[in-house]
Design a protein around this motif. Structure first.
Motif, PDB file in Angstrom:
ATOM      1  N   SER A   1       0.825  -1.207   0.000  1.00  0.00           N
ATOM      2  CA  SER A   1       0.000   0.000   0.000  1.00  0.00           C
ATOM      3  C   SER A   1       0.859   1.257   0.000  1.00  0.00           C
TER       4      SER A   1
ATOM      5  N   GLN B   1      -6.154   4.578   9.414  1.00  0.00           N
ATOM      6  CA  GLN B   1      -7.328   3.830   8.953  1.00  0.00           C
ATOM      7  C   GLN B   1      -6.925   2.748   7.951  1.00  0.00           C
ATOM      8  N   THR B   2      -6.025   3.098   7.053  1.00  0.00           N
ATOM      9  CA  THR B   2      -5.566   2.140   6.048  1.00  0.00           C
ATOM     10  C   THR B   2      -4.871   0.960   6.713  1.00  0.00           C
TER      11      THR B   2
ATOM     12  N   MET C   1      -5.282  -0.122   9.764  1.00  0.00           N
ATOM     13  CA  MET C   1      -6.289  -0.908  10.484  1.00  0.00           C
ATOM     14  C   MET C   1      -7.058  -1.808   9.516  1.00  0.00           C
ATOM     15  N   SER C   2      -7.426  -1.259   8.387  1.00  0.00           N
ATOM     16  CA  SER C   2      -8.152  -2.038   7.390  1.00  0.00           C
ATOM     17  C   SER C   2      -7.317  -3.205   6.874  1.00  0.00           C
ATOM     18  N   LEU C   3      -6.061  -2.929   6.530  1.00  0.00           N
ATOM     19  CA  LEU C   3      -5.165  -3.974   6.027  1.00  0.00           C
ATOM     20  C   LEU C   3      -4.867  -5.015   7.107  1.00  0.00           C
TER      21      LEU C   3
ATOM     22  N   SER D   1      -6.783  -5.818   9.761  1.00  0.00           N
ATOM     23  CA  SER D   1      -7.980  -6.627  10.003  1.00  0.00           C
ATOM     24  C   SER D   1      -8.185  -7.647   8.885  1.00  0.00           C
ATOM     25  N   LYS D   2      -8.030  -7.199   7.651  1.00  0.00           N
ATOM     26  CA  LYS D   2      -8.216  -8.091   6.504  1.00  0.00           C
ATOM     27  C   LYS D   2      -7.161  -9.199   6.501  1.00  0.00           C
TER      28      LYS D   2
ATOM     29  N   LYS E   1     -10.642  -6.501  19.311  1.00  0.00           N
ATOM     30  CA  LYS E   1     -10.552  -5.116  18.825  1.00  0.00           C
ATOM     31  C   LYS E   1      -9.412  -4.397  19.540  1.00  0.00           C
TER      32      LYS E   1
ATOM     33  N   ARG F   1      -6.141  -5.497  17.963  1.00  0.00           N
ATOM     34  CA  ARG F   1      -5.937  -4.874  16.645  1.00  0.00           C
ATOM     35  C   ARG F   1      -5.585  -3.394  16.784  1.00  0.00           C
TER      36      ARG F   1
ATOM     37  N   GLN G   1      -2.158  -1.977  15.387  1.00  0.00           N
ATOM     38  CA  GLN G   1      -2.275  -0.892  14.393  1.00  0.00           C
ATOM     39  C   GLN G   1      -1.514   0.342  14.842  1.00  0.00           C
TER      40      GLN G   1
END
Length: 166
Positions: A108, A124-125, A127-129, A131-132, A143, A146, A150
């Motif tokens: 990314s 945010q990016t 965290m998204s990556l 979690s995925k 949570k 994570r 993060q």
């Protein structure tokens, strides 16, 4: 330099010479100080070797080696309280999990290095990556876990970016 082992060794070294100064008066004192200094240097070299070995597991990426160490520290505290560890209590599971995340975040950042200019968006990016990646590899985390991971990863990338460009 945030490593508790490093800090402890450094403080012991500085305290020892602060107590007695750098001016030994006898050969016996020189030998005593020399042995103490050799012991501190030996421990520092062992720590350096452990850190290098850990970094090699992350393809030389110090950001993830530091994140790994912080997770291990939290896991030690949680073990004392009989709480579940962050990711796993085993180093190899932590390495595997963080490598999935590392690959995603690195890609990314590589695709859009301007992403590091906006801290909140980068957080945010990540965290998204994160979690995925963890979900895709069936790694269960809370949570809170994570958020912790993060925050560590984001701070490492942003610190490196600021050091490089500011």
């Amino acid at each position: 330099q945030e490593d508790p082992e490093y800090i402890t060794l450094k403080e012991a070294f500085l305290l020892r010479f602060k107590e007695h100064g750098f001016s030994p008066t006898t050969a016996e004192e020189v030998n005593m100080y020399s042995k103490e200094l050799d012991e501190v240097i030996k421990k520092l070299n062992e720590l350096k070797m452990k850190n290098r070995n850990l970094m090699s597991k992350y393809k030389g990426d110090a950001k993830f080696a530091r994140t790994h160490k912080r997770i291990v520290e939290v896991n030690k505290e949680r073990a004392k309280e009989n709480k579940a560890p962050v990711i796993s209590k085993y180093d190899f599971d932590i390495v595997d999990s963080l490598m999935f995340v590392k690959e995603s975040v690195d890609q990314s950042v590589y695709d859009r290095n301007d992403i590091l200019k906006k801290d909140a968006y980068f957080d945010q990016t990540v965290m998204s990556l994160l979690s995925k990646s963890l979900k895709d590899h069936n790694i269960g985390t809370t949570k809170e876990d994570r958020d912790f991971i993060q925050k560590k990863i984001s701070n490492e990338y942003l610190a490196q970016y600021r050091y490089t460009y500011y």
